[in-house]
Structures are given as C-alpha cells and as structure tokens.
Design a protein around this motif. Structure first.
Motif, short mmCIF file in Angstrom:
data_model
loop_
_atom_site.label_atom_id
_atom_site.label_comp_id
_atom_site.label_asym_id
_atom_site.label_seq_id
_atom_site.Cartn_x
_atom_site.Cartn_y
_atom_site.Cartn_z
N ILE A 1 5.38 -3.54 -6.23
CA ILE A 1 3.96 -3.23 -6.36
C ILE A 1 3.12 -4.44 -5.99
O ILE A 1 2.11 -4.33 -5.29
CB ILE A 1 3.65 -2.72 -7.78
N GLY B 1 3.30 -4.69 -2.25
CA GLY B 1 2.57 -3.55 -1.67
C GLY B 1 1.08 -3.74 -1.81
O GLY B 1 0.30 -3.43 -0.89
N LEU B 2 0.65 -4.26 -2.97
CA LEU B 2 -0.78 -4.49 -3.21
C LEU B 2 -1.35 -5.49 -2.21
O LEU B 2 -2.46 -5.30 -1.69
CB LEU B 2 -1.01 -5.02 -4.63
N SER C 1 -1.73 -3.64 1.03
CA SER C 1 -2.80 -2.63 0.95
C SER C 1 -4.17 -3.28 0.89
O SER C 1 -5.12 -2.81 1.53
CB SER C 1 -2.60 -1.76 -0.28
N ILE D 1 2.68 0.62 -0.65
CA ILE D 1 3.15 0.63 -2.04
C ILE D 1 4.29 1.62 -2.19
O ILE D 1 5.31 1.32 -2.84
CB ILE D 1 1.98 0.98 -2.99
N SER E 1 1.83 5.69 -6.09
CA SER E 1 1.23 4.91 -5.01
C SER E 1 -0.16 5.44 -4.70
O SER E 1 -1.08 4.66 -4.39
CB SER E 1 2.12 4.94 -3.76
N ILE F 1 -2.61 4.11 -7.36
CA ILE F 1 -2.95 2.71 -7.14
C ILE F 1 -3.88 2.59 -5.93
O ILE F 1 -4.86 1.84 -5.94
CB ILE F 1 -1.67 1.86 -6.95
#
Lengths: 212, 189
Positions: free
Chosen positions: A29, A32-33, A36, A140, A167, A170
């Motif tokens: 995460i 992935g954050l 993103s 994510i 996902s 988020i």
C-alpha cells in the motif's frame, strides 16, 4: 509413490523464511500510494476552492465514506488470504459506508429541490471520476495482488475482488480533493460504479494470480 | 482468535512440531507430516466414500494436500494453532481432488476389452499422480526428487552421485517441489 516416500522429499526441502502477509500488504500500500499520488499530481490538481469546501459536510462525507469503505475492505482482504481466518465481524463493518452514504442521500433529497436532483446526480465530473478512480487504484491493486501471492486464499477470485474494493476505496480518498462534485447523489452514483470496475479487475487478477 | 496470541504461542502438539520444523528440525517435520497425513487420509477417505472413489485417489489427495501444506507452511501465522489451518487446506485440496476424479470418470473408455484385460500394475502406486507429474519436471529435478523419495537417498548421497553441492541439490529440490505443486494445480483447472 508411497506417501512416506513423498514425505521424505518434502522433509529434505530447506526451511523457507516466514512470510508476514500483513507486512507485505502494508508495504504494497505504501508503494502503491507513492505511485498513485504521483499519477494524481501529474494528471490533476486540487480544486481551487478546497479551503472552503473542506468545511462543508458534503465534502467531508466523501472522505469519511471512502475511509469507512477502504479500511474494512482491506482487513477483509487480509483475512481472505488465510485459509483458517474467518471474515465474521469485519464483513459487517462493510455495511457502514453504505448506511452512511444512504443517510447522506436522504438528507440531500430533503434539502435540495426536486428539479435539481438530476443535475446534482450527473454533476460535471462523472467521466473524470470513472477514469481517475480505477487509474489511481491500479498501482495499489497491483501491489496488493503481488503482496498476497504467497497467501493461501480458499476463494482466490473473491480475495482479488476484495483487494479491488480496497484499492478503489483508497483511490477515492486520493481523488476526492480534486473532484468538485460533492453531492451525495453524485457520490452514490459514480463512486460505486468506478469501484465495481476495480472489483471486477481484482476478481480476474485474483483468479489468475492467487490460485494455489 | 485474538485471545490466543495474547496468551503466547499455541501449545498443541502440531503447532509445537511445526515451530520445531521451521526452526530446522527435519525429524520433527517428518513426524508432523506423517501425523497430518493420517488425519488427511481419514478426511479424504470419508469424502471419497461419499463420492464412491477409489483407494489410489485417496493417496493422491493426501499427497497433494501435504505438498500444499509444505509449500505454504511459511505463511502459517505461528500465533494461531496449526490444526484449523491444516484442515482448511485439506478440505480445499480434497474438493479439488474429487472434482478432478469426477472429470476423469467422465472420460469415455474407448477400448473397454483391452482395459479389462490389462494386467494390474505391479506397484499399486506406480500410476499415482505424483509419479505422473514427476514426468513434467526436467530430468535433473526428476532425478533429485526420485532419489530422495523413491530411493530413500539422503541429500548428501544425492549430491555426491550427481556431483553437485548439497545446497544446489536442495535448491533444485525446492524448485522441483514448487513445479510439482503448479503441475498439480494445472491438472485441476
């Protein structure tokens, strides 16, 4: 081959390092954050009136709701990745964001005149929302699927679908500050549609990559 | 479920044996797998009796389950008891095995006479899934798995015969077992 012979081969196999799925998911995460948020910074910018908007209940509802959806989805995903874990109470927590959003919709329908309902529902950013949430969710979701690969889910497609839901939740948290449509009528229409895309992709990825 | 971890690690025999195994005790691991094998065999026997399966199929299901447990053992949460984890994996794999058997039975036997006349194989385990799936491995991997399982050779003896280091033999064995797990899965889906 006799089972005792087979066991001899298994016992001779070196002992692997223990894997902690929770840590892998947390790392996924975090990574992935980063991806993103970079995509978000490149493609969009926060709405100009964000300081004022941040004080309105409609704007806040988007965040609270996205959070209330993302957290139980994520915990449920982790549970599903283990064969011996039960979903039990966490699954019930998934009702909360829908109740919250439903309440928001009812309030909106009472305070807004009827001829404005459809205008608010359609909003100005529906296609942007439908494109951005899956885009921001993709890194994510990819991270989650990779993190869960060593797991042993009894229902790989369902586990992937839940990862897709998490996902999307988020991604909605990241996306919400740039979206000028705050009406619960808009949120209750387009956010779930965008989430469904992520759930579908997650289910396919789960069946493909999480079977064992 | 949470209360367990607050009281320290679970103290039942299987959990203790698995912790010892992860700590490198090969003997404990072998005994644990034999023990789990007996439980899984009973589960499989029940499931197959209800579905009217054969005995060879039961042993295949036991071995497939043991391999799955083996390949996933490092993801077991040592704060939780091992048994529920083992049983969940076993149920999952036995259902897979039953599904596969159902499909096999649906295949038409074209040469029925020849099938009936065929002599019984000398080794009742010769046609086991594990034996057949060994053929999907590369020759070196197959040699190593066969040497350690069927021929009962040690890692050291196998390494000497193949002129490999023991580490290399173990690495190859691990890859072979993973490949075997994947081949088994492919034979289901």
């Amino acid at each position: 081959m006799k089972t005792s012979e087979f066991i001899a081969a298994l016992a001779a196999d070196p002992v692997p390092e223990p894997v902690r799925l929770g840590r892998r998911v947390a790392a996924a995460i975090a990574l992935g954050l980063v991806v993103s948020l970079t995509i978000f910074a490149l493609l969009t910018e926060p709405r100009p009136d964000i300081a004022e908007a941040a004080r309105t209940p409609r704007f806040l509802l988007k965040f609270v709701d996205a959070f209330a959806f993302a957290l139980p989805s994520l915990l449920l995903t982790l549970r599903l990745a283990r064969p011996d874990a039960r979903a039990d109470a966490i699954a019930l927590w998934l009702i909360a964001p829908f109740v919250l959003l439903g309440a928001g919709v009812i309030v909106e329908l009472t305070v807004v005149p009827q001829d404005e309902w459809l205008i608010r529902l359609i909003g100005d950013n529906s296609m942007h929302c439908m494109g951005m949430i899956p885009t921001l969710a993709a890194p994510i979701l990819a991270g989650l699927i990779i993190a869960l690969r060593p797991g042993a889910p009894l229902h790989p497609a369902l586990t992937g679908a839940m990862a897709g839901a998490a996902s999307a939740g988020i991604a909605a948290l990241i996306y919400a500050p740039s979206c000028a449509d705050d009406s619960p009528l808009f949120v209750a229409t387009w956010y779930p549609l965008a989430t469904l895309i992520c759930i579908g992709v997650g289910a396919l990825a789960g069946r493909r990559f999480l079977s064992w | 479920m949470k209360a367990q971890s607050a009281e320290g690690p679970p103290d039942d025999p299987w959990s203790r044996m698995m912790r010892a195994s992860i700590g490198g005790d090969e003997g404990a691991y072998r005994r644990l797998l034999e023990d789990i094998g007996r439980s899984v065999r009973a589960m499989a026997r029940n499931a197959f009796a209800r579905a009217r399966g054969g005995d060879a199929d039961i042993e295949d299901a036991v071995q497939e389950t043991l391999l799955a447990i083996h390949l996933k053992r490092h993801t077991w949460d040592s704060g939780q008891p091992l048994a529920p984890w083992v049983y969940a994996v076993a149920r999952h794999k036995i259902i897979d095995a039953l599904r596969r058997r159902g499909r096999r039975r649906a295949e038409p036997i074209e040469d029925f006479e020849a099938f009936l006349a065929a002599p019984e194989a000398e080794d009742p385990h010769a046609l086991s899934d594990a034996r057949k799936l060994l053929m999907t491995l590369n020759p070196r991997q197959r040699d190593i798995v066969t040497s350690i399982s069927l021929d009962g050779q040690s890692i050291a003896a196998t390494a000497k015969r193949l002129e490999m280091s023991e580490v290399a033999v173990r690495v190859a064995l691990h890859r072979a077992l993973k490949a075997l797990g994947a081949a088994w899965r492919r034979s289901v889906t």
